[in-house]
Write an enzyme that holds these catalytic residues in place. Structure first.
Site, short mmCIF file in Angstrom:
data_model
loop_
_atom_site.label_atom_id
_atom_site.label_comp_id
_atom_site.label_asym_id
_atom_site.label_seq_id
_atom_site.Cartn_x
_atom_site.Cartn_y
_atom_site.Cartn_z
N GLU A 1 0.84 -1.22 0.00
CA GLU A 1 0.00 0.00 0.00
C GLU A 1 0.87 1.26 0.00
O GLU A 1 0.54 2.27 0.63
CB GLU A 1 -0.94 0.03 1.22
CG GLU A 1 -1.82 -1.19 1.36
CD GLU A 1 -3.16 -1.10 0.65
OE1 GLU A 1 -3.46 -0.05 0.05
OE2 GLU A 1 -3.89 -2.11 0.65
C1 LIG Z 1 2.71 -10.05 0.53
C2 LIG Z 1 2.65 -8.97 -0.52
C3 LIG Z 1 1.41 -8.69 -1.12
C4 LIG Z 1 1.36 -7.72 -2.12
N1 LIG Z 1 0.15 -7.51 -2.76
C5 LIG Z 1 0.12 -6.68 -3.83
C6 LIG Z 1 -1.08 -6.58 -4.64
O1 LIG Z 1 -2.10 -7.20 -4.35
N2 LIG Z 1 -1.04 -5.78 -5.73
C7 LIG Z 1 0.08 -5.08 -6.08
O2 LIG Z 1 0.02 -4.37 -7.07
N3 LIG Z 1 1.22 -5.15 -5.36
C8 LIG Z 1 1.28 -5.94 -4.25
N4 LIG Z 1 2.43 -6.06 -3.52
C9 LIG Z 1 3.63 -5.32 -3.94
C10 LIG Z 1 3.92 -4.13 -3.04
O3 LIG Z 1 2.96 -3.16 -3.22
C11 LIG Z 1 5.35 -3.64 -3.40
O4 LIG Z 1 6.25 -4.63 -2.94
C12 LIG Z 1 5.65 -2.29 -2.77
O5 LIG Z 1 4.92 -1.28 -3.43
C13 LIG Z 1 7.15 -1.94 -2.83
O6 LIG Z 1 7.66 -2.09 -4.11
P1 LIG Z 1 9.03 -2.91 -4.35
O7 LIG Z 1 8.85 -4.22 -3.69
O8 LIG Z 1 9.31 -2.89 -5.80
O9 LIG Z 1 10.11 -2.12 -3.55
P2 LIG Z 1 10.98 -0.88 -4.12
O10 LIG Z 1 10.06 0.12 -4.73
O11 LIG Z 1 12.10 -1.39 -4.92
O12 LIG Z 1 11.54 -0.28 -2.76
C14 LIG Z 1 12.69 -0.79 -2.08
C15 LIG Z 1 13.05 0.19 -0.98
O13 LIG Z 1 13.42 1.46 -1.57
C16 LIG Z 1 12.57 2.47 -1.07
N5 LIG Z 1 12.28 3.42 -2.14
C17 LIG Z 1 11.82 3.17 -3.38
N6 LIG Z 1 11.65 4.29 -4.07
C18 LIG Z 1 12.00 5.30 -3.25
C19 LIG Z 1 12.03 6.72 -3.38
N7 LIG Z 1 11.65 7.36 -4.47
N8 LIG Z 1 12.48 7.43 -2.34
C20 LIG Z 1 12.86 6.83 -1.18
N9 LIG Z 1 12.85 5.51 -1.00
C21 LIG Z 1 12.41 4.74 -2.02
C22 LIG Z 1 11.33 1.77 -0.56
O14 LIG Z 1 10.64 2.54 0.42
C23 LIG Z 1 11.90 0.48 -0.02
O15 LIG Z 1 12.37 0.67 1.27
C24 LIG Z 1 2.51 -6.99 -2.49
C25 LIG Z 1 3.74 -7.27 -1.85
C26 LIG Z 1 3.80 -8.24 -0.89
C27 LIG Z 1 5.14 -8.53 -0.26
#
Ligand SMILES: Cc1cc2nc3c(=O)[nH]c(=O)nc-3n(C[C@H](O)[C@H](O)[C@H](O)COP(=O)(O)OP(=O)(O)OC[C@H]3O[C@@H](n4cnc5c(N)ncnc54)[C@H](O)[C@@H]3O)c2cc1C
Length: 591
Positions: A399
């Site tokens: 979220e």
């Molecule tokens: C159990 C589970 C259920 C999920 N369910 C859904 C779902 O139903 N639908 C869906 O669409 N997604 C879903 N997700 C995905 C989830 O929304 C994403 O994992 C989340 O948005 C983070 O994206 P990422 O994993 O690519 O991390 P990244 O975006 O790569 O982030 C990695 C780290 O870098 C930080 N970061 C990234 N960009 C910035 C920035 N600009 N400035 C500062 N810090 C930053 C983040 O805060 C984090 O700490 C789910 C994930 C899990 C684990």
């Protein structure tokens, strides 16, 4: 309650808010409480016994539970009756979310169904789409999923690579792969975001049975083993022309407003998780004996339970306050009008992000202490403490990660100010003049009421927030977005301010709404504000030191000292009182 429809998001930062202007949990109607009891009984009697089957990935069991939730009216609590819902308000949805929250794995399935699928169709769907899908999702016949994230674009969701191309007959062909999709293993209706011609970010309603749509293998996760998480694969998937959700190129509106509501609701679910963990801690602490005494008699354990209670109190206060604001915004404009619902979520997007960050971080704090109170038993699977702890960790990631939400909180307030929707800049300027004046206005009226001191401290938080945000705008101008650490400090101050004020206003209202427990309300609010003051001061000092130096910094720090003049209260005594009441009831004390 007298929350008015004229309130605007972020208003609370400028000026005082009277206690009768906020909705509190004590004001829940009989209908709200009935719905809450139904949800609690459903979790206790049907969901909890099914958790082992869910953890074995028996998705037919998950389906049965969703259908049962539909029969009980829990999926469509806040959905208009014409779509098979119960037609109650958003506060009712929070009451249900709070009860379902502790079931974590099922709560995730449920949250995707209600928040991530019903909400976008309700807010952005055509009448035909709503008629076709909503009644069957609300009944639980169809399971929903929401596909925004991809392996290369999570936080940067608008950077999606999934593509949509229009075929000669007007239908669409979608290709790409979505990652980490909740309910992915057994969903029937999926909201998918893809870029039309690789450019125009757009939402589609996709049925799993459409040719070219499939799900990948289940992810092996740290927690939430009873919730399905898979990739969704689109191989030239055929989607009818009518299944665009909203407008082509306006997918960001669908995505962001859905997340606004999801964040607010996750705050409520987190509060429910805190309540459940406090009950588990209290029951365990009373029963567990060491050195010949119940561990509940030890100061170290009373400290933990008192603090868990005070923090939970603040989270609940801000979540219900926000629910009341959203409902007031919808009152009259029609909760069944999707556009009005989306607008209300957008109006309170800052408060929704605060609810998400504060709720999920409080939950992790409470669940960590819950493990600690259980000692070795907290680390083994025989007790729920271990599962609660693992299951909750993802809340800070999905979220919108808490880092992204922290950036959004001051960012959105500043944007509103620059658009003239919030008098933040004028208030910051006025404050600057006030702080330069020889003396600040006197602090006490001589006729002190309980919590007057805390109200003044909250007033100081607001001024400190204005000082830090105002200084950041002056220092960095257009480049402020690049200063994430400073924005993070500003966010922490804003979060503490909204939480502390919500707690104090709720405790003040308790003289009318919960007379028998007024003292406990006051203890929770006083305890929270006292410690929030230290956190606010730390964030302000760190933020200001990053922006100024020399005499300039010394002037700012002197202004900070003039603002932050609260006398520490005896929180040891306050926490003991909260803890002892919790041990007496073996549960969280505010229902
Ligand atoms: C159990 C589970 C259920 C999920 N369910 C859904 C779902 O139903 N639908 C869906 O669409 N997604 C879903 N997700 C995905 C989830 O929304 C994403 O994992 C989340 O948005 C983070 O994206 P990422 O994993 O690519 O991390 P990244 O975006 O790569 O982030 C990695 C780290 O870098 C930080 N970061 C990234 N960009 C910035 C920035 N600009 N400035 C500062 N810090 C930053 C983040 O805060 C984090 O700490 C789910 C994930 C899990 C684990």
């Amino acid at each position: 309650m007298t929350t008015t429809a004229t309130a605007r998001g972020g208003d609370w930062l400028i000026g005082d808010v009277p206690a009768d202007a906020v909705f509190t949990r004590e004001q829940l109607s009989d209908e709200h409480r009935l719905v809450g009891r139904t949800a609690e009984e459903f979790v206790e009697q049907e969901v909890t016994p099914a958790l082992p089957a869910l953890e074995q990935k028996h998705w037919s069991r998950a389906r049965e539970l969703v259908v049962r939730a539909g029969e009980l009216g829990l999926i469509g609590t806040d959905v208009p009756e014409r779509f098979g819902g119960v037609g109650l308000d958003k506060v009712a949805a929070i009451v249900v979310g709070e009860a379902i929250g502790p079931s974590a794995s099922f709560a995730t399935t449920f949250g995707a169904q209600t928040g991530l699928v019903i909400i976008p169709i309700l807010c952005f769907g055509t009448e035909a789409q709503q008629q076709k899908y909503l009644p069957r999702i609300v009944s639980g016949e169809l399971i929903g999923a929401y596909c925004l994230s991809e392996s290369g674009s999570g936080s940067d969701a608008l950077g999606a690579r999934a593509r949509a191309v229009r075929a000669a007959d007007g239908s669409w062909r979608l290709s790409g792969e979505k990652m980490w999709i909740t309910n992915g293993g057994f969903a029937d209706v999926i909201i998918i975001f893809a870029k039309v011609d690789g450019e125009h970010f757009t939402a589609f309603i996709v049925e799993k049975s459409f040719p070219g749509v499939s799900s990948g293998n289940e992810e092996h996760k740290m927690g939430l083993h009873g919730s399905s998480t898979t990739p969704i694969v689109l191989q030239d998937a055929r989607v009818p022309a009518d299944n665009v959700l909203g407008e082509v190129g306006k997918g960001h509106k669908v995505a962001l407003n859905t997340l606004n509501f999801g964040r607010f609701k996750l705050g409520g679910m987190s509060a429910g998780g805190c309540r459940a963990a406090i009950a588990a801690s209290a029951a365990y602490a009373v029963a567990r004996k060491q050195f010949g005494h119940s561990i509940a008699s030890f100061g170290a354990i009373r400290h933990k339970v008192g603090e868990m209670t005070a923090r939970t109190y603040a989270i609940e206060s801000l979540v219900y306050r926000t629910g009341g604001l959203i409902d007031a915004a919808l009152h009259g404009s029609g909760a069944s009008n999707g556009a009005a619902v989306a607008q209300a979520f957008e109006e309170y997007a800052v408060e929704a992000s605060i609810a998400k960050v504060a709720g999920t971080e409080t939950l992790d704090y409470v669940l960590d202490e819950n493990v600690q109170i259980h000692g070795g038993n907290g680390f083994v699977k025989d007790y729920s403490a271990e599962r609660y702890y693992r299951d909750a960790r993802v809340n800070r990631i999905f979220e919108g990660t808490n880092e992204i939400n922290r950036l959004l909180i001051p960012g959105m307030l500043i944007r509103r100010a620059l658009k003239g929707e919030l008098p933040l800049i004028a208030a910051a300027k006025q404050l600057q003049d006030e702080l330069l004046a020889p003396s600040l206005t006197s602090r006490t009226t001589g006729d002190e009421q309980p919590l007057d001191e805390e109200m003044r401290t909250v007033g100081a938080f607001k001024k400190i927030a204005l000082m830090v945000v105002g200084t950041a705008m002056q220092t960095y101008g257009q480049k402020l977005n690049d200063e994430q650490e400073v924005l993070g400090y500003a966010a922490d101050i804003l979060i503490e301010t909204y939480a502390a004020e919500s707690a104090v206003l709720r405790a003040r209202a308790a003289t009318v709404t919960d007379r028998q427990r007024v003292e406990l309300h006051q203890a929770a609010a006083r305890c929270y504000v006292n410690d929030a003051a230290q956190r606010v001061e730390h964030a302000a000092r760190s933020g200001l030191a990053a922006m100024a130096e020399g005499d300039n910094l010394r002037t700012l720090l002197a202004a900070l000292r003039r603002l932050m003049k609260n006398t520490p209260v005896n929180t040891v005594e306050l926490r003991r009182r909260l803890a002892d009441a919790t041990f007496d009831r073996r549960r969280y004390i505010f229902d």
